[in-house]
Scaffold this active site. Structure first.
Site, PDB file in Angstrom:
ATOM      1  N   SER A 555       0.961  -1.217   0.156  1.00 53.37           N
ATOM      2  CA  SER A 555      -0.044  -0.028   0.192  1.00 53.37           C
ATOM      3  C   SER A 555       0.800   1.187   0.129  1.00 53.37           C
ATOM      4  CB  SER A 555      -0.901  -0.010   1.338  1.00 53.37           C
ATOM      5  OG  SER A 555      -1.750   1.212   1.401  1.00 53.37           O
ATOM      6  N   TYR A 568      -2.833  -0.869  10.384  1.00 51.74           N
ATOM      7  CA  TYR A 568      -2.707  -1.076   9.197  1.00 51.74           C
ATOM      8  C   TYR A 568      -1.382  -0.722   8.449  1.00 51.74           C
ATOM      9  CZ  TYR A 568      -4.079  -1.247   4.239  1.00 51.74           C
ATOM     10  OH  TYR A 568      -4.270  -1.492   2.772  1.00 51.74           O
TER      11      TYR A 568
END
Length: 678
Positions: A555, A568
């Site tokens: 990501s 996350y």
């Protein structure tokens, strides 16, 4: 009339071809004669509709038929230059086509056009080939059928074989068909219905004859220690051996594999006569063109230690390659095509089963099905006589036939990921599903791994079924579940060489509200899960010795510090560094490890649909339905990122153009300056 003729021909073809007892996949051909008005002269003209080159009787459509003028086809008899030049007749068929001609005429066209019957079937039933390959097949054919079926000695398919059958049929007016030595059967009649009935009569009569006259143990007594292993142990051994065998079978050209442990195969390998019979190879041309002249057989008992089995397989592979090259050199002439590859297409492992190989999963499956046919043929022949396939020199003439080479040259260029086996985690929806779809579209076989087994199976079915994709249940945080998923990949396709670590979830909370469970869950799935999947994949890839690709869907959060996202973003940074670490460690095995860093993928994303979207929308103070547009506005390009954009990056990394790239992260974020890699 002609439309009725074609409809009847297709119905008969589909009926006969749908039952494997009648003929093997893509094997045999059927024809029908009729009339149509010639649009040029306005007069009726006699035509032949015959299954063209390639295709399968069970799924034959009108597009698969070649259409020829019978008068011109039969006139070729007068210009036939003889058996030494009969290959030239295939090109002559093109001058007999009616109109656009339909499909390309096959080598068997003469068999159908020269027989003076309106309907003809040429099939490869196990029972018929059993008689055709028996040492005293001519006598057995007479004993089985009387004068209703005649014997035609072996001859390579072609114009001369058509002449032979036509002559024998004319000399035997009571005959309904023929057994073609070493090959198959042919039946004929004046109506489509009767032709189908005659074909089935020959097949079923041969089946009954073999059953009534055959001895009960045609493969001899059981061979001690060679019986089938228990189910679980057998599949565990097969999964361990599959990558090794696939690597050996891919020495010359990468191959896809298929494992089969049917009773037919296991019983054959448990018998005392299997080494002798396997060494004789197959006989029907349709069989050995897919299975090669003979299989490679492991000569160890079923319970031999795994390490010993692997070592022996490597030795046998070297021997097989040397023997195959010798076979080629014994028979090749100055004009023979170059040797295509010396690796086996069929590998037999007593107590475990059969591994078959091909340029894709369908070809590998069909090769295995053909060898099962061959085992059935050997059983029938040995039950009433002695199995005697056609001579090795004749097999070579067909395997390295110029016409066969021309057919191979006409095949479409392979897709970029052909022969590659991909496993994608979290692939039942969202980004993972888009990646799986793109890889499958580019030629890969795909293992759709997901926590939800039902959704994984549904996604795999959408990609095209078992010859393209299989669905497996996989909790990536469970080492045993990961190992089982890789085992399923090995059993379905032979191994794995492209793994995408995509499974993930996200919980958006401020630091003080992030619980230990929030932290552990995300790290278990993405950090630990990626580690477990990569570790197991590396074991398989190392066993194969074919290199491979591991791709992490990380990501932009791996390098971008955003609010309320500590767990996350931290785990994505973990994944990003796993890419660098594994790239450095696995490069010596030819395994490349790269990553993709997407921005927030809102539309089509399972994570965002599961609550993450609402959480992030709240953080940024926008409506959830506007979140994608919000993310797009903050990028340099001003474009929203979708699942297919991530899939594009995975394809770019794995399709071969970046063959010298490893340890790279590709941003797919429309340009987030704060996430630029440094």
């Amino acid at each position: 009339m002609s439309d009725s003729v074609v409809e009847q021909l297709l119905a008969r073809s589909n009926t006969l071809g749908s039952d494997p007892r009648n003929t093997n996949f893509a094997g045999g051909n059927t024809s029908a004669a009729g009339t149509r008005t010639d649009p040029v002269t306005g007069r009726p003209v006699d035509l032949l509709w015959v299954k063209g080159s390639g295709g399968d009787l069970g799924t034959l459509t009108e597009d698969g038929l070649a259409v020829l003028r019978l008068d011109r086809l039969r006139a070729l008899v007068d210009v036939y230059p003889g058996e030494e030049r009969e290959d030239e007749m295939v090109a002559a068929f093109d001058h007999c086509l009616f109109g656009k001609g339909g499909a390309a005429p096959s080598i068997d066209t003469a068999m159908h056009g020269l027989l003076r019957a309106a309907h003809v079937d040429h099939l490869h039933p196990d029972s018929g080939i059993a008689l055709a390959t028996a040492a005293d097949g001519e006598r057995l054919t007479r004993e089985c059928f009387g004068d209703r079926v005649v014997w035609v000695p072996w001859r390579r398919p072609g114009f001369q074989l058509g002449l032979d059958i036509a002559k024998i049929a004319e000399e035997n007016p009571n005959a309904i068909g023929a057994v073609l030595g070493g090959h198959g059967i042919t039946a004929w009649a004046e109506t489509s219905e009767q032709c189908q009935a005659n074909s089935l009569e020959i097949i079923h009569t041969a089946e009954r004859f073999l059953e009534e006259h055959g001895r009960p143990d045609p493969f001899g007594p059981a061979l001690e220690g060679y019986g089938a292993l228990p189910d679980d142990e057998r599949r565990e051994r097969a999964a361990a051996l599959a990558p090794v065998i696939r690597g050996l079978a891919s020495t010359d050209h990468p191959q896809v594999g298929r494992f089969t442990d049917s009773d037919v195969v296991l019983d054959f390998l448990a018998s005392a006569e299997h080494p002798r019979l396997a060494a004789l190879g197959t006989s029907c041309p349709d069989h050995f063109l897919r299975t090669k002249v003979r299989p490679m057989v492991l000569d160890l008992p079923a319970d031999a230690p795994l390490e010993q089995a692997v070592a022996r397989l490597r030795e046998l592979h070297e021997e097989y390659r040397a023997e195959y090259r010798a076979y080629y050199e014994r028979h090749a002439g100055p004009d023979s095509p170059a040797m295509r590859g010396a690796d086996p297409a069929i590998v037999l492992v007593p107590g475990v089963g059969m591994f078959s190989f091909g340029k894709d999963a369908k070809t590998a499956r069909v090769a295995g099905e053909f060898y099962v046919n061959a085992v059935n043929v050997m059983r029938g022949a040995e039950a009433v006589s002695t199995y005697r396939p056609i001579e090795e020199s004749e097999k070579f003439r067909i395997e390295y036939w110029a016409l066969e080479e021309a057919k191979l040259a006409r095949l479409p260029k392979p897709k970029p990921l052909a022969t590659r086996i991909a496993l994608v985690t979290g692939a039942a929806g969202g980004i993972g599903k888009a990646i799986a779809a793109r890889l499958a579209a580019e030629g890969a076989c795909v293992v759709v791994a997901d926590l939800d087994a039902g959704k994984a199976a549904e996604a795999a079915a959408e990609l095209g079924g078992a010859d393209v994709a299989v669905g497996v249940a996989c909790d990536v945080s469970d080492a045993d579940a990961v190992a089982r998923a890789l085992d399923e990949a090995a059993l379905a396709f032979g191994g794995v060489d492209l793994v995408v670590n995509n499974a993930g979830l996200s919980i958006s909370k401020p630091l003080l509200e992030t619980t230990e469970r929030d932290w552990d869950l995300q790290h278990d799935v993405m950090a630990k899960g990626s580690f477990l999947v990569s570790r197991e994949a590396a074991r398989v890839m190392t066993a194969q010795g074919m290199g491979g690709d591991i791709v992490y869907i990380a990501s932009k959060n791996a390098v971008f510090a955003g609010p309320n996202n500590v767990a996350y973003s931290a785990v994505k940074a973990d994944q990003a560094h796993q890419v660098r670490l594994l790239a450095a460690e696995l490069g010596g095995e030819g395994i490349r490890v790269n990553g993709v860093n997407p921005d927030g993928v809102v539309r089509g994303s399972g994570i965002f649909a599961g609550g993450w979207g609402a959480q992030r929308a709240k953080v940024y103070g926008v409506k959830e339905e506007d979140l994608g547009a919000f993310y797009a506005k903050r990028t340099i390009l001003g474009r929203e990122v979708l699942p297919e954009h991530v899939a594009n990056a995975v394809f770019a990394l794995t399709a071969g153009e970046l063959s010298h790239t490893t340890g790279l992260h590709i941003p797919v974020d429309s340009g987030v300056a704060a996430a630029f890699l440094r």
